[in-house]
Write a protein that holds these residues in place. Structure first.
Motif, mmCIF file in Angstrom:
data_model
loop_
_atom_site.group_PDB
_atom_site.id
_atom_site.type_symbol
_atom_site.label_atom_id
_atom_site.label_comp_id
_atom_site.label_asym_id
_atom_site.label_seq_id
_atom_site.Cartn_x
_atom_site.Cartn_y
_atom_site.Cartn_z
ATOM 1 N N PRO A 335 0.861 -1.197 0.000
ATOM 2 C CA PRO A 335 0.000 0.000 0.000
ATOM 3 C C PRO A 335 0.893 1.242 0.000
ATOM 4 N N GLU A 336 0.474 2.269 -0.679
ATOM 5 C CA GLU A 336 1.294 3.486 -0.727
ATOM 6 C C GLU A 336 1.544 4.060 0.666
ATOM 7 N N ARG A 337 0.615 3.870 1.577
ATOM 8 C CA ARG A 337 0.782 4.402 2.930
ATOM 9 C C ARG A 337 1.915 3.717 3.680
ATOM 10 N N ALA A 338 2.370 2.538 3.181
ATOM 11 C CA ALA A 338 3.454 1.820 3.855
ATOM 12 C C ALA A 338 4.833 2.283 3.404
ATOM 13 N N LEU A 339 4.886 3.172 2.414
ATOM 14 C CA LEU A 339 6.178 3.682 1.958
ATOM 15 C C LEU A 339 6.706 4.725 2.933
ATOM 16 N N PRO A 340 8.025 4.757 3.128
ATOM 17 C CA PRO A 340 8.586 5.816 3.979
ATOM 18 C C PRO A 340 8.458 7.169 3.292
ATOM 19 N N ARG A 341 8.256 8.205 4.064
ATOM 20 C CA ARG A 341 8.127 9.545 3.495
ATOM 21 C C ARG A 341 9.459 9.958 2.851
ATOM 22 N N GLY A 342 9.355 10.567 1.683
ATOM 23 C CA GLY A 342 10.550 11.092 1.036
ATOM 24 C C GLY A 342 11.239 10.140 0.081
ATOM 25 N N LEU A 343 10.767 8.886 -0.018
ATOM 26 C CA LEU A 343 11.397 7.955 -0.962
ATOM 27 C C LEU A 343 11.023 8.338 -2.384
ATOM 28 N N SER A 344 12.025 8.540 -3.236
ATOM 29 C CA SER A 344 11.789 8.938 -4.622
ATOM 30 C C SER A 344 11.331 7.743 -5.456
ATOM 31 N N SER A 345 10.782 8.040 -6.633
ATOM 32 C CA SER A 345 10.365 6.952 -7.539
ATOM 33 C C SER A 345 11.558 6.300 -8.227
ATOM 34 N N LEU A 346 12.744 6.908 -8.149
ATOM 35 C CA LEU A 346 13.973 6.300 -8.660
ATOM 36 C C LEU A 346 15.099 6.655 -7.694
ATOM 37 N N ALA A 347 15.695 5.629 -7.086
ATOM 38 C CA ALA A 347 16.713 5.875 -6.060
ATOM 39 C C ALA A 347 17.847 4.875 -6.192
ATOM 40 N N LEU A 348 19.050 5.338 -5.868
ATOM 41 C CA LEU A 348 20.232 4.491 -5.775
ATOM 42 C C LEU A 348 20.645 4.418 -4.323
ATOM 43 N N ALA A 349 20.719 3.204 -3.774
ATOM 44 C CA ALA A 349 21.104 3.028 -2.379
ATOM 45 C C ALA A 349 22.489 2.413 -2.316
ATOM 46 N N ALA A 350 23.347 2.992 -1.497
ATOM 47 C CA ALA A 350 24.717 2.487 -1.365
ATOM 48 C C ALA A 350 24.720 1.083 -0.788
ATOM 49 N N ALA A 351 25.755 0.318 -1.146
ATOM 50 C CA ALA A 351 25.897 -1.038 -0.622
ATOM 51 C C ALA A 351 26.200 -0.994 0.867
ATOM 52 N N GLU A 352 25.727 -2.015 1.577
ATOM 53 C CA GLU A 352 25.952 -2.058 3.021
ATOM 54 C C GLU A 352 27.361 -2.508 3.358
ATOM 55 N N SER A 353 27.925 -3.393 2.506
ATOM 56 C CA SER A 353 29.269 -3.912 2.764
ATOM 57 C C SER A 353 30.036 -3.976 1.457
ATOM 58 N N SER A 354 31.345 -4.206 1.545
ATOM 59 C CA SER A 354 32.191 -4.241 0.351
ATOM 60 C C SER A 354 31.846 -5.414 -0.559
ATOM 61 N N GLY A 355 31.204 -6.436 -0.035
ATOM 62 C CA GLY A 355 30.846 -7.591 -0.862
ATOM 63 C C GLY A 355 29.591 -7.395 -1.670
ATOM 64 N N ASP A 356 28.849 -6.328 -1.408
ATOM 65 C CA ASP A 356 27.597 -6.060 -2.122
ATOM 66 C C ASP A 356 27.777 -4.906 -3.103
ATOM 67 N N ARG A 357 26.786 -4.778 -3.987
ATOM 68 C CA ARG A 357 26.754 -3.664 -4.928
ATOM 69 C C ARG A 357 25.559 -2.775 -4.596
#
Length: 505
Positions: A335-357
């Motif tokens: 549901p749209e109400r479950a989205l966090p406020r401010g999340l864009s429709s296109l986003a790049l999230a940094a990797a959590e660790s060096s083994g991830d992208r």
């Protein structure tokens, strides 16, 4: 009553004739554009979609995406824009564009930065996140990045001999190359936000990172650093526009059989060493043509070759590329109400660790199988680049990668999982991927990619067969896929002007 071309496209379940000038096989965009251009130029064209690349799939009552689709604006793809103008689509496609606001969001461990289209608003956001001094330097580099594609625009305005296939073409290409084509992206590796933005190329190009050169990365990042175009239906929506135009211009378009199943090619049909045409699954008729364009990856095309020794050379040509990685996607319907406020429709999230992208996140309108859009719901589609051998290492290993993506989503969207309406992983749930197709593959080649963008040759050793696939210019992403169709149409015309035609004979 005479049917319109558009309605004929919907009901046509078998070709209307047995002999064509050109048959286009495969669902990649280069084939769809090449078919439309040839139909516009007066040729009899049969287009058979056959294994449409990354068409949406259905799962648990919803229609879901297989992979992200990043489309540059038409003004940043002049060669493609000229072809679309010929088809009368250059004005209509931008009108379908659904602007993102902000154009792109960067999600770092300690900051969330919106890259707005408006320069003044973008500068204020950078100052908020990084302070005035850092923001000024970063803003200047982003402004420079946004225009860097213009350095190579003229080079791609006309179809180039990429990759070159003869001594003459190599000499022609050498004269066309200028030092500006080797300029790296105007981004600093010392900045976490700029390193993250550089990862956008992973989701746009089809070239393995070891082969991609400065031209590839600079052009992709310059075109897409501000989000690009967003068309309804994404890749399938663009293909639909092109195939509809082919039908309107008199071409035959085959997508679905009367029972709703996809129309598939059974094999390429040969008379000795000469390619005659194609046969369709559950259809004994040979559909003949002077030329066949293959808009599919080499591995898929190889499966259509008859099992005869005389075609071994062609099979070897099609085996010159290897898939090194692909985009693993997880879809959450919420549901749209479950989205966090401010999340864009296109986003790049940094990797959590060096083994991830990094993770690319798209928030898309939800579509039910029955009833169409669901205004109160959305699809959060998260993708990351993973090695191709993840599938060979077993279900448990694949599950670990999926769990990493979902753990990152949990970090980005706390408590959203509690509201899930549906969850799906395309590599497990999409029927078309069970044939061995991988979503958004990244290729490597036996020979180093020319200029860091070009892969397999467009002409094959079989004179009647041309390629119009994403393996031709994998370093240019969707632009390269479309440019392969522009050049393929020109090569077909040159060939048919020189030799007698089956249809006209």
């Amino acid at each position: 009553m005479v049917r319109s071309a558009a309605s004929r496209r919907q009901v046509l379940t078998a070709p209307s004739r047995h002999v064509y000038d050109v048959i286009v096989v495969g669902g990649q965009l280069g084939g769809a554009l090449g078919a439309a251009l040839l139909a516009k130029r007066g040729y009899q064209v049969l287009y058979v979609e056959h294994e449409a690349t990354e068409r949406p799939y259905t799962h648990d009552g919803w229609t879901l995406p297989i992979a992200p689709f990043l489309l540059p604006t038409l003004r940043s793809m002049p060669g493609v824009g000229t072809a679309l103008a010929e088809l009368g689509l250059q004005q209509s496609l931008p009108r379908l564009n659904q602007p993102r606001d902000p154009a792109l969001q960067l999600i770092l461990e300690d900051a969330r930065v919106d890259l707005w289209e408006d320069p003044a608003r973008r500068r204020r956001e950078l100052e908020r996140a990084f302070g005035a001094e850092t923001a000024e330097a970063l803003h200047a580099r982003l402004e420079q990045l946004a225009t860097q594609h213009q350095t190579s625009d003229a080079f791609f305005t006309e179809p180039r001999p990429l990759p070159p296939e003869s001594w003459l073409e190599r000499m022609q290409l050498k004269r066309m190359v200028t030092p500006g084509l080797e300029t790296p992206p105007a981004l600093s590796e010392a900045s976490g936000s700029e390193r993250l933005l550089s990862a956008l190329a992973d989701f746009a190009g089809y070239l393995d990172e070891g082969g991609a050169g400065p031209l590839s990365r600079t052009r992709l990042l310059s075109q897409l650093g501000r989000g690009g175009m967003q068309l309804p239906g994404g890749r399938s929506g663009l293909r639909e526009q092109l195939t509809r135009r082919t039908a309107e211009l008199g071409g035959d378009v085959l997508i679905q059989a009367s029972d709703g199943s996809p129309v598939l090619v059974e094999s390429l049909a040969f008379d000795g060493n000469r390619l005659e045409g194609i046969t369709l699954l559950h259809n004994d008729q040979v559909y003949r043509a002077d030329m066949v364009l293959a808009a599919m990856d080499g591995a898929s095309l190889r499966r259509l070759l008859p099992e005869k020794k005389r075609h071994r050379k062609l099979a070897q040509e099609l085996d010159t590329s290897r898939v090194r990685s692909f985009l693993l996607t997880v879809n959450w319907v919420l549901p749209e109400r479950a989205l966090p406020r401010g999340l864009s429709s296109l986003a790049l999230a940094a990797a959590e660790s060096s083994g991830d992208r990094p993770l690319l996140i798209e928030v898309l309108p939800a579509q039910r199988i029955e009833g169409g859009g669901d205004p109160g719901s959305c699809v959060v589609s998260a993708s990351t680049r993973v090695p191709a051998n993840v599938l060979e290492l077993g279900e448990a290993h694949l599950g670990e990668w999926i769990a990493r993506v979902e753990a990152r989503l949990d970090w980005l969207m706390p408590f959203s999982r509690d509201h899930l309406l549906a969850r799906s992983v395309p590599i497990l749930d999409a029927p078309q991927l069970r044939t061995g197709l991988l979503p958004h593959p990244h290729f490597s080649f036996e020979e180093p990619p020319i200029l860091g963008v070009a892969g397999v040759r467009q002409r094959t050793g079989t004179k009647q067969l041309l390629l119009a696939s994403r393996e031709i210019l994998p370093g240019l992403g969707v632009e390269g896929e479309l440019l392969s169709g522009v050049r393929a149409a020109r090569l077909v015309q040159e060939r048919l002007k020189r030799e007698p035609s089956l249809r006209r004979g």
